[in-house]
Write a protein that holds these residues in place. Structure first.
Motif, short mmCIF file in Angstrom:
data_model
loop_
_atom_site.label_atom_id
_atom_site.label_comp_id
_atom_site.label_asym_id
_atom_site.label_seq_id
_atom_site.Cartn_x
_atom_site.Cartn_y
_atom_site.Cartn_z
N UNK A 32 5.61 10.21 2.64
CA UNK A 32 5.19 9.06 1.84
C UNK A 32 5.53 7.79 2.61
N UNK A 33 4.56 6.89 2.70
CA UNK A 33 4.77 5.63 3.42
C UNK A 33 4.35 4.48 2.51
N UNK A 34 5.25 3.55 2.32
CA UNK A 34 4.98 2.34 1.52
C UNK A 34 5.14 1.14 2.43
N UNK A 35 4.14 0.27 2.45
CA UNK A 35 4.22 -0.97 3.23
C UNK A 35 4.24 -2.15 2.27
N UNK A 36 5.13 -3.10 2.52
CA UNK A 36 5.27 -4.29 1.68
C UNK A 36 5.22 -5.53 2.56
N UNK A 82 0.85 -1.19 0.00
CA UNK A 82 0.00 0.00 0.00
C UNK A 82 0.88 1.24 0.00
N UNK A 83 0.33 2.34 -0.50
CA UNK A 83 1.02 3.63 -0.50
C UNK A 83 0.09 4.66 0.14
N UNK A 84 0.63 5.43 1.06
CA UNK A 84 -0.14 6.53 1.66
C UNK A 84 0.72 7.78 1.68
N UNK A 85 0.09 8.91 1.46
CA UNK A 85 0.80 10.19 1.48
C UNK A 85 0.05 11.15 2.39
N UNK A 86 0.81 12.08 2.98
CA UNK A 86 0.21 13.07 3.87
C UNK A 86 1.07 14.32 3.82
N UNK A 87 0.43 15.46 3.93
CA UNK A 87 1.18 16.72 3.95
C UNK A 87 0.53 17.66 4.96
#
Length: 428
Positions: free
Chosen positions: A416-420, A404-409
């Motif tokens: 940016x956070x990527x979980x594998x 999954x990819x999540x972004x926040x500002x």
């Protein structure tokens, strides 16, 4: 009493029909309906029931259902109104086909025309049987790991079975059926089958086009990193080639007591050495070079860096996929940090293992306003045909590991956070 039973049955079957339609469209297109969408679907079900109770007509209720499903889908897919209409229309056709097939099938089984009479309670049996099958299909789709692929395969099977059922009804002699009605459903089932075929071909073409663009983006990244590596090694080769000259120059400065000049000379010589030297971040040479080179570029731009890595060894995560993910995230972070004000010129990289999950987090400051559409980031570059594919490349690589990819500002800081998900690989 019978009128109340009909009204309640209409209400529940219409609500199920609307919610199932939204669920199907969301599975095929990939959006997640929120509470407001479900509330609108519920209101639509009430309106459809009212129209059906007053007029006993099928055209009005079907039109309202079509509009509700299309409106909710269009809210999430603003640039795909035609697709929303296409899916909603053929969903209504498909449900209507199976309502007719099961009503006619029960009528043949029990030798009764009442199952085809909308005003009779017996007709509700076919409708409820259809809704039960729809609920079972929804449960099966939820259990499937893929989204649009599994949904479209199931739809294709149902459409083919529907056409076979309509043709079979035209040949039976047990129960007299309106030939025009049966012929209409045969034609609609054929149209539905060709529509599904057209949709699948069109989706395949879109996927091939996107894959081609992603490959072009990845090729550009590989070429750029190769050129950077080549320049770094050329600088290092020149350094060692002229080493005796540099030593002589430093020696003469020291003989004359000019230590400041000697120090400046040594600082100039350290630049290519710093660029080529690598810290062992992960143990993977490609990843270590990538991280080292990006951090060196950041330092050249006076961007503060912080790296914190806990990398699991012997996993099934391919080096090329991690390079794609890290390369794109770090490139985006570098570009944003370069335009950030002085207090926000930083880049932090964190890689952590949590059980069987690998978490990659990149934080950086930014200066330009971010552009979003439907919650998705848009590229700020003028040439959108060749830019804006970075996060899509990351998503493609992450999908191979149920990622999954999540972004926040917030307050000028982008994250940016990527979980594998990964599996440990045993080595001898």
């Amino acid at each position: 009493m019978m009128a109340w039973l009909l009204t309640l049955s209409y209400f529940f079957t219409n609500e199920l029909r609307l919610f199932a339609g939204l669920f199907l469209v969301s599975r095929v297109t990939g959006f997640q309906p929120r509470r407001a969408a479900m509330l609108l679907a519920g209101v639509g079900g009430v309106l459809v029931t009212a129209l059906q109770t007053v007029s006993h007509s099928t055209i009005g209720p079907l039109a309202v259902e079509l509009l509700v499903i299309t409106a909710v889908s269009w809210y999430y897919l603003r640039d795909k109104l035609n697709l929303c209409l296409f899916l909603a229309f053929f969903y209504e056709v498909g449900v209507g086909l199976w309502d007719f097939l099961l009503q006619a099938g029960l009528g043949i089984l029990f030798h009764s025309q009442s199952f085809l009479d909308p005003a009779a309670l017996e007709s509700l049996a076919g409708v409820w049987l259809t809704r039960a099958l729809m609920l079972g299909g929804a449960v099966m789709l939820i259990r499937q790991s893929g989204q649009s692929g599994g949904a479209m395969r199931s739809l294709s099977v149902l459409v083919v079975l529907g056409m076979v059922g309509a043709v079979t009804l035209s040949e039976q002699k047990t129960l007299p059926l309106d030939e025009n009605l049966v012929g209409t459903w045969i034609i609609l089932s054929m149209v539905l089958m060709f529509a599904i075929l057209f949709y699948r071909v069109n989706r395949q073409r879109e996927m091939e086009s996107e894959i081609a663009r992603l490959k072009q983006e990845q090729a550009e990244i590989v070429e750029r990193d190769y050129q950077a590596l080549r320049r770094t090694y050329e600088g290092n080769a020149k350094l060692y080639h002229d080493l005796h000259n540099h030593i002589e120059a430093i020696y003469q400065c020291l003989l004359q007591g000019d230590t400041e000049e000697a120090a400046r000379y040594c600082e100039d010589l350290r630049t290519p050495v710093r660029e080529i030297s690598q810290t062992v971040w992960t143990g993977d040479k490609a990843l270590d070079y990538l991280i080292s080179s990006k951090m060196a570029l950041a330092e050249q731009e006076q961007i503060k860096t912080k790296v914190n890595i806990e990398y699991p060894h012997n996993t099934n995560i391919r080096s090329v996929d991690l390079t794609t993910i890290l390369g794109n995230l770090l490139d985006n972070a570098l570009e944003a940090a370069q335009a950030a004000p002085d207090g926000l010129r930083f880049l932090n990289l964190t890689i952590r293992r949590i059980n069987a999950m690998l978490i990659i987090k990149v934080e950086n400051g930014y200066g330009h306003d971010l552009k979003r559409e439907d919650g998705k980031l848009l590229t700020t570059k003028s040439d959108r045909a060749f830019h804006g594919w970075g996060l899509k490349s990351v998503q493609t690589a992450a999908d191979r590991y149920d990622g999954t990819i999540s972004t926040d500002d917030k307050d000028g800081i982008f994250q940016s956070v990527v979980t594998l998900s990964f599996q440990a690989i045993k080595t001898k």
